[in-house]
Design an enzyme around this catalytic site. Structure first.
Site, PDB file in Angstrom:
ATOM      1  N   GLY A  24       0.634  -1.515   0.035  1.00 37.31           N
ATOM      2  CA  GLY A  24      -0.019   0.008   0.057  1.00 37.31           C
ATOM      3  C   GLY A  24       0.781   1.256   0.111  1.00 37.31           C
ATOM      4  O   GLY A  24       0.461   2.365  -0.659  1.00 37.31           O
ATOM      5  N   GLY A  93       0.834  -6.581   2.391  1.00 30.79           N
ATOM      6  CA  GLY A  93       0.571  -5.445   3.354  1.00 30.79           C
ATOM      7  C   GLY A  93       0.324  -5.946   4.292  1.00 30.79           C
ATOM      8  O   GLY A  93       0.371  -7.104   4.997  1.00 30.79           O
ATOM      9  N   GLU A 183      -8.305  -6.406   5.980  1.00 29.70           N
ATOM     10  CA  GLU A 183      -7.512  -5.690   5.127  1.00 29.70           C
ATOM     11  C   GLU A 183      -8.330  -4.679   4.318  1.00 29.70           C
ATOM     12  O   GLU A 183      -9.663  -4.601   4.526  1.00 29.70           O
ATOM     13  CB  GLU A 183      -6.106  -6.046   4.573  1.00 29.70           C
ATOM     14  CG  GLU A 183      -6.615  -7.140   3.373  1.00 29.70           C
ATOM     15  CD  GLU A 183      -6.842  -6.715   2.052  1.00 29.70           C
ATOM     16  OE1 GLU A 183      -8.282  -6.702   1.930  1.00 29.70           O
ATOM     17  OE2 GLU A 183      -6.166  -6.433   1.174  1.00 29.70           O
ATOM     18  N   GLU A 185      -7.637  -3.847   0.458  1.00 24.27           N
ATOM     19  CA  GLU A 185      -7.762  -3.897  -1.134  1.00 24.27           C
ATOM     20  C   GLU A 185      -7.775  -5.127  -1.862  1.00 24.27           C
ATOM     21  O   GLU A 185      -8.057  -5.147  -3.100  1.00 24.27           O
ATOM     22  CB  GLU A 185      -6.066  -3.305  -1.271  1.00 24.27           C
ATOM     23  CG  GLU A 185      -5.950  -1.878  -0.618  1.00 24.27           C
ATOM     24  CD  GLU A 185      -5.474  -1.804   0.698  1.00 24.27           C
ATOM     25  OE1 GLU A 185      -5.264  -3.026   1.264  1.00 24.27           O
ATOM     26  OE2 GLU A 185      -5.618  -0.673   1.252  1.00 24.27           O
ATOM     27  N   ASP A 208      -2.269  -6.029  13.623  1.00 23.84           N
ATOM     28  CA  ASP A 208      -3.065  -5.835  14.910  1.00 23.84           C
ATOM     29  C   ASP A 208      -4.144  -6.990  15.044  1.00 23.84           C
ATOM     30  O   ASP A 208      -4.401  -7.823  14.081  1.00 23.84           O
ATOM     31  CB  ASP A 208      -4.151  -4.610  14.414  1.00 23.84           C
ATOM     32  CG  ASP A 208      -3.671  -3.516  13.652  1.00 23.84           C
ATOM     33  OD1 ASP A 208      -3.735  -3.476  12.399  1.00 23.84           O
ATOM     34  OD2 ASP A 208      -2.964  -2.677  14.253  1.00 23.84           O
TER      35      ASP A 208
HETATM   36  N1  HPA Z   1      -8.508  -2.975   9.285  1.00 25.64           N
HETATM   37  C1  HPA Z   1      -8.425  -2.856   8.130  1.00 25.64           C
HETATM   38  N2  HPA Z   1      -7.200  -2.909   7.496  1.00 25.64           N
HETATM   39  C2  HPA Z   1      -6.068  -2.928   8.188  1.00 25.64           C
HETATM   40  C3  HPA Z   1      -6.237  -3.376   9.737  1.00 25.64           C
HETATM   41  C4  HPA Z   1      -7.691  -3.113  10.197  1.00 25.64           C
HETATM   42  O1  HPA Z   1      -7.758  -3.180  11.267  1.00 25.64           O
HETATM   43  N3  HPA Z   1      -5.232  -3.421  10.125  1.00 25.64           N
HETATM   44  C5  HPA Z   1      -4.347  -3.312   9.207  1.00 25.64           C
HETATM   45  N4  HPA Z   1      -4.869  -3.409   8.030  1.00 25.64           N
END
Ligand code: HPA
Length: 237
Positions: A24, A93, A183, A185, A208
């Site tokens: 990204g 990503g 994510e 994309e 995360d």
């Molecule tokens: N949401 C969407 N995209 C992401 C997230 C998320 O919590 N963490 C990393 N990419």
């Protein structure tokens, strides 16, 4: 009349390789070019969406930023597939985990990409389209991850239009369907690949954990990213 050409990529026709890694972040693309590729050239600076082509272990490869979200990734993947001789896009990503055993730093490979986006409506299909990774590319990245002894999960991911969702339950509805991670994309890239009869796959690092609120530290972000870059680069050989 102006000829039909890419509006967001200024590369000459032969400046982009047949396989493009698409993170990204354009600075991530620069990092990959500077640290993994030899003799790289920068082929795009429009909107600072940097793109580079260089050599990895003797093979020509490109890496370019795709931005955040499906509108952005949709534009760049469309132009790469339709205005250049790009055959394969490997999205790399980060993603948020929705499954207990998919932990921070783990690799997730998106076999399918569900979405809450309206992106597929443009194709006028009389039903619901299932955006999926190309099997050859999927098989390759899985083989490389196995060979390298890297922990990974393969399955369904969610490409969401919404990062800050007012509906706090929405991700839990997806979780009940076994979605591994979210994510923003992959679904658009998979759809563009299918429409152009090209190939795409998405390799993610979990940054995360949406169940526990845990996040990758700065140091872990780097090492996690390097595992993913190596999987993507080795799969082009
Ligand atoms: N949401 C969407 N995209 C992401 C997230 C998320 O919590 N963490 C990393 N990419």
């Amino acid at each position: 009349m102006a000829s039909i050409s890419a509006l967001h990529i200024e590369a000459k026709p032969d400046e982009i390789a047949e396989t493009v890694l698409l993170p990204g972040d354009p600075l991530r693309a620069k990092f990959i070019a500077e640290n993994f590729l030899e003799n790289s050239i920068c082929f795009n600076k429009i909107r600072n969406m940097l793109g580079f082509t260089g050599i990895y272990k003797g093979k020509r490869v490109s890496v370019m930023g795709g931005g955040m979200g499906m509108p952005s990734a949709g534009i760049y993947s469309y132009e790469l597939f339709n205005f250049y001789d790009v055959k394969n896009i490997i999205r790399i990503g980060t993603a948020g985990s929705l499954k207990e055993d998919v932990q921070i730093g783990d690799i997730v490979i998106g076999m399918g990409a569900c979405t809450d986006s309206n992106y597929a409506s443009q194709f006028n299909l009389p039903g619901t389209f299932a955006p999926i990774a190309n099997y050859d590319l999927l098989h390759k990245v899985v083989d490389i991850a196995k060979e390298k002894g890297i922990k990974f999960s393969v399955g369904n991911i969610l490409s969401s239009d919404i990062f800050y969702n007012d509906n706090k339950n929405s991700l839990f509805e997806w979780k009940k369907m076994g979605i591994l991670a979210v994510e923003m994309e992959a679904a658009a890239i998979y759809m563009n690949a299918d429409r152009a009869r090209k190939k795409a796959v998405c390799v993610l690092t979990i940054s995360d954990n949406l169940l526990t609120g845990e996040r990758l530290s700065v140091k872990e972000r780097e090492t996690g990213f390097i595992k993913m870059i190596e999987i993507a680069l080795l799969s082009i050989l």
